[in-house]
Design a protein around this motif. Structure first.
Motif: not given
Length: 318
Positions: A245-254, A293-300
């Motif tokens: 990918r042009a942007d290989p930073r991690p995604r949930l679908g990876d 992903k965080s079921k009980h808080g924000p992502t960062d």
């Protein structure tokens, strides 16, 4: 004339389904029974701001612990992934080492990626600050030996255990039961490095059955965490297309093999090092830890330093 005469035999009613009869009453709790303990837990946290809750294990990374409410909670699963060489196994082992050495939390590392000797060398490299290549080759100077002696004195009695990855979930469950019986603690961390190997070792003849095997393993690990109140961290690989990918930073679908590894997890962490993708990157030695992903808080996203020669990530002092 009616059939319900006094003394007349009556037809037996239908039997309750077996599944209904076997449900123990103790496993079902009314809200009024649960709200008191829940309120006490909230009150305890409010009364001790900044103190790590009793059922939480710090990761050792300040910003991640801050966002997740102190660290990794009991009865939860955390998926860690990254492209080959990014350091997902290193990060998981860092969690394990910190929990055992800094928090005295019982830890079991199950690895399908490394044997026990290799794991010990990595822990020693991390804690002693001796390059892994020197430990592996045995090319140590006097300063290295002093560092190793000091590190071994610190970690020899820590509750950190290791075992090779078994071929079936039944064997894994038996080993975990043996370990939990030895450490009946409120906080216990189980690290499963290379978890998808467990599904790949299962008999499968079709792509559909392979997919089902990964989905089943993910569900079994989640159930294990909840029933045994364990903190479970597992590593999973990424799909090959990520690096194209042009942007290989991690995604949930990876995440490879099955989306269940992400769907079932309470936390999902993606490890990314730009200097592994771009050799001339000005960010050499830096890593981005994506809380996706965080079921009980924000992502960062958290900035860390990667010290691969010492098999560790560390917080960056800003």
């Amino acid at each position: 004339m009616t059939d319900d005469l006094e003394g007349a035999p009556t037809e037996p009613g239908p039997e309750a389904p077996q599944s209904v009869k076997e449900v123990p009453r103790s496993e079902i709790a009314a809200l009024y029974e649960l709200i008191g303990p829940a309120f006490d837990a909230i009150d305890a946290r409010a009364s001790s701001p900044g103190k790590t809750p009793q059922d939480v294990v710090p990761t050792g990374f300040m910003d991640l612990d801050r966002v997740t409410g102190g660290g990794l909670a009991a009865a939860s699963t955390t998926a860690v992934f990254g492209h080959s060489g990014m350091g997902s196994s290193v990060l998981a082992l860092n969690f394990a080492t910190h929990a055992a050495t800094a928090c005295d939390v019982p830890v079991l590392v199950v690895s399908w990626e490394s044997d026990r000797d290799a794991l010990v060398r990595r822990v020693l490299s991390h804690t002693a600050g001796v390059p892994l290549t020197r430990l592996t080759a045995g090319a140590l100077d006097d300063d290295d030996w002093r560092k190793l002696a000091a590190a071994m004195g610190r970690i020899a009695e820590t509750p950190l255990s290791m075992t090779a990855g078994p071929p079936t979930f039944e064997v894994l469950s038996a080993r975990v039961s043996e370990w939990t019986a030895t450490f009946p603690s409120q906080r216990r961390l189980l690290v499963l490095d290379g978890l998808p190997h467990l599904a790949r070792l299962s008999p499968a003849n079709t792509e559909t059955s392979v997919w089902d095997a990964h989905t089943r393993i993910s569900a079994q690990v989640k159930h294990l965490a909840m029933t045994e109140l364990l903190i479970i961290v597992y590593t999973v690989p990424t799909i090959v297309d990520v690096m194209r990918r042009a942007d290989p930073r991690p995604r949930l679908g990876d995440v490879a093999y099955s989306p269940a590894y992400v769907a079932d997890a309470d936390l999902v962490l993606g490890v990314y090092r730009e200097d592994l993708v771009e050799r001339e990157s000005p960010r050499a030695g830096e890593a981005d830890l994506h809380l996706l992903k965080s079921k009980h808080g924000p992502t960062d996203v958290f900035l860390l330093a990667f010290q691969g020669h010492f098999q560790r990530f560390v917080d960056v002092a800003l």
